[in-house]
Design a protein around this motif. Structure first.
Motif: not given
Length: 91
Positions: A1-24
């Protein structure tokens, strides 16, 4: 079974199509390759380093509360919200 966890985006890097997320209290870099139109403050479901889809803040908070209730997630202080988080677990 797989689990996806909600996380808040705290920073977006559009150049690399990545983001920093915070969780706990943990900050992690994730890929935004599978989602569009996300900004700082949005919540996404994260699975194995990928944001799968954007969700509402209410849905994210409700899901995180349920995960904390079963003792599978700690709050930022390191304490679980479940009063008997270890009950029923075997070593």
């Amino acid at each position: 079974m797989c689990l996806a966890i909600p996380a808040e985006i705290i920073e977006v890097d559009p150049d690399s199509d990545t983001a920093q997320v915070a969780l706990g209290g943990v900050v992690k870099e994730i890929s935004l390759a599978l989602v569009t139109d996300v900004t700082v403050g949005d919540y996404v479901l994260v699975h194995v380093g990928y944001a799968l889809n954007k969700i509402s803040q209410d849905e994210a908070e409700h899901t995180l509360a349920l995960i904390r209730e079963i003792g599978m997630l700690q709050d930022e202080s390191g304490a679980s919200d479940a009063s008997d988080a270890g009950a029923g677990r075997s070593a």
